[in-house]
Design a protein around this motif. Structure first.
Motif: not given
Length: 68
Positions: A37-38, A40-42, A44-46, A49
């Motif tokens: 999960i972490g 995938i979050g990274s 998406l943020q890249y 973001g």
């Protein structure tokens, strides 16, 4: 020789006690799921973001240069 209680000693005890408790109550699949999960979050943020904002900024700067 008298033993002194220092911040290092307290921190070491804290890490040993609470680290052991965390390891006992945490199972490997839960750890893997949390890491996934972490990750995938990274990703998406890249992409949505700072990189998207940077690309938009570069486009604006290029448009300004082309108008001159």
């Amino acid at each position: 020789m008298k033993q002194q209680i220092t911040i290092k000693n307290i921190l070491a005890i804290f890490i040993v006690v609470f680290g052991t408790i965390a390891i006992v109550f945490c199972e490997v699949p839960d750890m893997v799921l949390g890491a996934l999960i972490g990750f995938i979050g990274s990703i998406l943020q890249y992409f949505f973001g700072s990189s998207t904002g940077s690309a938009a900024k570069d486009k604006v700067i290029q448009d300004i240069k082309n108008k001159e």
